[in-house]
Write an enzyme that holds these catalytic residues in place. Structure first.
Site, PDB file in Angstrom:
ATOM      1  N   CYS A 121       1.214  -3.329  -1.908  1.00 48.01           N
ATOM      2  CA  CYS A 121       0.096  -3.748  -2.752  1.00 48.01           C
ATOM      3  C   CYS A 121      -0.477  -2.490  -3.408  1.00 48.01           C
ATOM      4  O   CYS A 121      -1.226  -1.744  -2.796  1.00 48.01           O
ATOM      5  CB  CYS A 121      -0.971  -4.460  -1.915  1.00 48.01           C
ATOM      6  SG  CYS A 121      -2.368  -5.017  -2.896  1.00 48.01           S
ATOM      7  N   LEU A 122      -0.053  -2.260  -4.627  1.00 52.54           N
ATOM      8  CA  LEU A 122      -0.526  -1.132  -5.421  1.00 52.54           C
ATOM      9  C   LEU A 122      -0.668  -1.654  -6.845  1.00 52.54           C
ATOM     10  O   LEU A 122       0.323  -2.075  -7.457  1.00 52.54           O
ATOM     11  CB  LEU A 122       0.471   0.025  -5.350  1.00 52.54           C
ATOM     12  CG  LEU A 122       0.127   1.302  -6.098  1.00 52.54           C
ATOM     13  CD1 LEU A 122      -1.164   1.922  -5.568  1.00 52.54           C
ATOM     14  CD2 LEU A 122       1.274   2.294  -5.996  1.00 52.54           C
TER      15      LEU A 122
END
Length: 185
Positions: A116-117
């Site tokens: 999750c970026l």
């Protein structure tokens, strides 16, 4: 240090019988992605954070490489975390695909390797997702920052890890160190 950009230019000259930068052979086509990658890989090699090391299993395929991140501060300080990065043919209109190869207890990285970026999101509501102006350098620096200033417990992918941190920071630290001991050395 071997620079992949110079190697590719040299190899292209050998294949076509022409020196690099000379007239091109119309039957030899290089994709837009590959042209971008030659430039970006050279920039990346010159600007890697000291905590990162990039490697190219096949130096003729710049679109597939690995990144090792060894944080020098924070919860993950004593580990080395490996990422696999694949750059799709539609790059730079779409982001690279990135997967963490090291099992980790992290609020923004699932134990199965998903990440999750925001800059890796093709579409994002907040405008921080992928844009054609971003580069591989942005991706590498973003992955590196997941272990320090982008570590986000408020918007987790691994909810269990984020809740664990909220309940007991010391126990969270111990579990992170246990994962490092078993998976990230």
């Amino acid at each position: 240090m071997l620079t992949l950009a110079s190697k590719l230019k040299r190899d292209e000259g050998v294949k076509t019988g022409r020196p690099p930068g000379g007239p091109s052979d119309s039957s030899h086509r290089v994709s837009i992605r590959d042209r971008l990658l030659i430039k970006e890989v050279a920039e990346l090699e010159a600007n890697l954070p000291s905590t990162c090391k990039a490697s190219f299993p096949d130096e003729n395929k710049l679109h597939h490489f690995q990144l090792a991140v060894s944080p020098d501060e924070g919860y993950y300080q004593s580990g080395t975390f490996h990422f696999e990065i694949d750059v799709p043919e539609a790059y730079n209109m779409v982001p690279p695909k990135v997967k963490c190869q090291t099992r980790i207890w992290h609020p923004n990285i699932a134990e199965t390797g998903e990440i999750c970026l925001s800059l890796l999101r093709e579409h994002s509501i907040d405008g921080t997702g992928w844009a054609p102006t971003r580069t591989l350098k942005d991706v590498v620096w973003g992955l590196n920052s997941l272990f320090t200033d982008l570590l986000n417990f408020d918007d987790p992918l691994n909810i269990d890890a984020a809740e664990h941190h909220l309940r007991d920071k010391e126990d969270f630290r111990n579990k992170v160190q246990d994962y490092i001991k078993h998976y990230a050395r």
